[in-house]
Motif scaffolding. Structure first.
Motif, PDB file in Angstrom:
ATOM      1  N   LEU A   1       5.615  -1.208  -0.773  1.00  0.00           N
ATOM      2  CA  LEU A   1       4.122  -2.103  -0.853  1.00  0.00           C
ATOM      3  C   LEU A   1       4.588  -3.613  -1.048  1.00  0.00           C
ATOM      4  O   LEU A   1       3.869  -4.290  -0.003  1.00  0.00           O
ATOM      5  CB  LEU A   1       3.464  -1.512  -1.995  1.00  0.00           C
TER       6      LEU A   1
ATOM      7  N   SER B   1      -1.628  -4.066  -1.211  1.00  0.00           N
ATOM      8  CA  SER B   1      -1.912  -3.677  -2.529  1.00  0.00           C
ATOM      9  C   SER B   1      -2.273  -2.358  -2.572  1.00  0.00           C
ATOM     10  O   SER B   1      -2.581  -1.749  -1.645  1.00  0.00           O
ATOM     11  CB  SER B   1      -3.141  -4.901  -2.921  1.00  0.00           C
ATOM     12  N   ASN B   2      -2.704  -1.651  -3.739  1.00  0.00           N
ATOM     13  CA  ASN B   2      -3.020  -0.321  -3.839  1.00  0.00           C
ATOM     14  C   ASN B   2      -4.482  -0.208  -3.001  1.00  0.00           C
ATOM     15  O   ASN B   2      -4.671   0.948  -2.720  1.00  0.00           O
ATOM     16  CB  ASN B   2      -3.132  -0.122  -5.307  1.00  0.00           C
ATOM     17  N   ASP B   3      -5.251  -1.212  -3.110  1.00  0.00           N
ATOM     18  CA  ASP B   3      -6.661  -1.168  -2.106  1.00  0.00           C
ATOM     19  C   ASP B   3      -6.360  -0.846  -0.776  1.00  0.00           C
ATOM     20  O   ASP B   3      -7.057  -0.109  -0.138  1.00  0.00           O
ATOM     21  CB  ASP B   3      -7.401  -2.230  -2.478  1.00  0.00           C
TER      22      ASP B   3
ATOM     23  N   ILE C   1      -3.910   0.710   0.558  1.00  0.00           N
ATOM     24  CA  ILE C   1      -3.208   2.089   1.010  1.00  0.00           C
ATOM     25  C   ILE C   1      -4.504   3.013   1.178  1.00  0.00           C
ATOM     26  O   ILE C   1      -5.394   3.183   0.359  1.00  0.00           O
ATOM     27  CB  ILE C   1      -2.526   2.398  -0.189  1.00  0.00           C
TER      28      ILE C   1
ATOM     29  N   LEU D   1      -1.322   8.365  -0.066  1.00  0.00           N
ATOM     30  CA  LEU D   1      -0.078   8.423  -0.510  1.00  0.00           C
ATOM     31  C   LEU D   1       0.375  10.095  -0.223  1.00  0.00           C
ATOM     32  O   LEU D   1      -0.138  10.889  -0.562  1.00  0.00           O
ATOM     33  CB  LEU D   1       0.374   8.309  -1.980  1.00  0.00           C
TER      34      LEU D   1
ATOM     35  N   ALA E   1       2.071   7.938  -8.052  1.00  0.00           N
ATOM     36  CA  ALA E   1       0.858   7.532  -7.785  1.00  0.00           C
ATOM     37  C   ALA E   1       0.188   6.363  -9.007  1.00  0.00           C
ATOM     38  O   ALA E   1      -0.224   5.244  -8.543  1.00  0.00           O
ATOM     39  CB  ALA E   1      -0.504   8.336  -7.716  1.00  0.00           C
TER      40      ALA E   1
ATOM     41  N   ILE F   1       1.887   2.746  -8.842  1.00  0.00           N
ATOM     42  CA  ILE F   1       1.329   1.832  -7.966  1.00  0.00           C
ATOM     43  C   ILE F   1      -0.213   1.868  -8.081  1.00  0.00           C
ATOM     44  O   ILE F   1      -1.093   1.141  -7.305  1.00  0.00           O
ATOM     45  CB  ILE F   1       1.579   2.248  -6.297  1.00  0.00           C
ATOM     46  N   ASP F   2      -0.693   2.295  -9.282  1.00  0.00           N
ATOM     47  CA  ASP F   2      -1.910   2.323  -9.575  1.00  0.00           C
ATOM     48  C   ASP F   2      -3.020   2.676  -8.450  1.00  0.00           C
ATOM     49  O   ASP F   2      -3.953   2.179  -8.316  1.00  0.00           O
ATOM     50  CB  ASP F   2      -2.215   0.928 -10.082  1.00  0.00           C
ATOM     51  N   LEU F   3      -2.735   3.927  -7.940  1.00  0.00           N
ATOM     52  CA  LEU F   3      -3.652   4.446  -6.875  1.00  0.00           C
ATOM     53  C   LEU F   3      -4.543   5.286  -7.219  1.00  0.00           C
ATOM     54  O   LEU F   3      -4.319   6.111  -7.991  1.00  0.00           O
ATOM     55  CB  LEU F   3      -2.437   5.114  -5.685  1.00  0.00           C
TER      56      LEU F   3
END
Ligand code: UT7
Length: 331
Positions: free
Chosen positions: A240, A246-248, A250, A253, A267, A270-272
């Protein structure tokens, strides 16, 4: 001329019919559905029971599913890679047999083994052939008949593994879609924690070793778990950062399905959003090389052209890594 990237343009899959549920396992070893579900997320797995059928049977069926769906002439396939930790037999290439059986008579073929990272490393390999400009159709199959090396009296391993196969076709793309970046790693000091000791060249099978069950897979679950959690999260973060995502950004996963707790930890790191985490471990367990293509198969109808997918895997060896790929078609 624009740079050639390697895109996945079709997906196929196959799992055997026989369903080994947690309830059936309760009758085989000292375990229970609650323990297996809460510790692993697995409810059932598929097992290839027919005698004499090996990993190639799974691989051939997954490849034929792809060929039929995509409508590709197998004679146009130039390379077949079978990612597997359970080849049909020693010395004879499983990929060569698979390629011939699916009618890919103009292809060359080889097996690729990196335990549970086999398919991930296979994605990297397949992509390089496409990016070189020399090859236009590369078929990558992830297939494992894990039941061939599991001791169904060992509750530490038999609850986890299942059999299955998935296949993807890589083709050149000039819109910048497909494989974008990769971060692949290995560390051989981890091999004592997950291995089938006998049956290879270090310790060929002996009747005594077989009597003692040393040809079966052994794993120190806790050590593998800790290393998997740390390393899968670490490579996901790195990929990343390296790509300024950023997580947004993506979309998905796609993580190796070994244990739901390992996937959740990756997850979380990466704060997904959990809705972006592909998950089918409940249906198949850990199918080693087949987990990633089985995810793509099960989620294919939800994938859109341009979706940004982060792949991550961890396995025996140790081997692990992450790949960032832009999906090339809408279903
Ligand atoms: O594909 C890549 C390679 N593999 C992995 O990534 C797998 C990584 N490891 C794991 O997923 C987990 O370590 C396991 C699922 C294998 C085990 O979960 P755990 O939370 O690490 O359990 P544990 O081995 O620490 O065992 C906890 C307890 C023990 O009992 P005591 O000593 O606390 O009384 C075990 O004997 O659970 C017991 N136990 C079981 N109980 C019911 C172990 N296996 C079972 C079982 N059913 N199947």
């Amino acid at each position: 001329m624009s740079k050639i990237s390697a895109a996945i343009t079709a997906v196929g899959a196959y799992v055997p019919d026989y369903v080994l549920t947690n309830q059936i396992l309760e009758t085989m070893v000292d375990t229970n559905d609650e323990w297996i579900t809460s510790r692993t997320g697995i409810k059932e797995r598929r097992i290839l029971k027919e005698e004499g059928k090996g990993t190639s049977f799974l691989a051939i069926n997954a490849a034929n599913d792809l060929i039929q769906k995509r409508g590709i002439d197998p004679k146009d396939i130039e390379l077949v890679i079978v990612a597997t930790a359970t080849p049909d037999m020693k010395a004879a290439s499983t990929a060569a047999y698979t390629a011939t059986q699916i009618g890919a008579i103009n292809a060359f073929s080889f097996d690729l083994e990196a335990a549970c990272s086999s398919f991930l490393f296979g994605m990297s390999t397949a992509a390089k052939y496409i990016e070189s400009g020399r090859y236009k159709n590369v078929l990558l199959i992830g297939a494992d008949k894990n039941s061939s090396m599991i001791n169904y009296e060992d509750r530490a391993t038999c609850i986890i593994f299942g059999d299955g196969a998935g296949a993807v076709l890589f083709e050149p793309n000039e819109e910048g879609l497909g494989l974008q970046d990769e971060y692949l790693r290995s560390d051989g000091s981890g091999r004592e924690f997950l291995q089938a000791t006998y049956g290879g060249s270090s310790y060929p099978s002996t009747s005594q070793a077989i009597d003692e069950g040393k040809h079966y897979v052994f794993q120190d679950g806790k050590t593998v778990f800790k290393n998997a959690v740390f390393n899968m999260a670490d490579v996901a973060v790195k990929i990343l950062e390296r790509n300024n995502l950023s997580n947004d950004d993506i979309s998905w996963l796609a993580a190796h399905q070994a244990n739901k707790r390992i996937i959740d930890a990756t997850a979380n790191r990466i704060d997904l959003d959990p809705n972006k985490v592909m998950m089918n471990i409940q249906k198949y367990g850990n199918t080693t090389s087949a987990t990633l293509p089985l995810l793509l198969h099960d989620y294919e109808s939800q994938l859109k052209k341009g979706d940004k997918i982060v792949f991550a895997a961890f396995g025996g060896g140790f081997t692990w890594g992450s790949i960032y790929l832009k999906w090339a078609y809408s279903a």
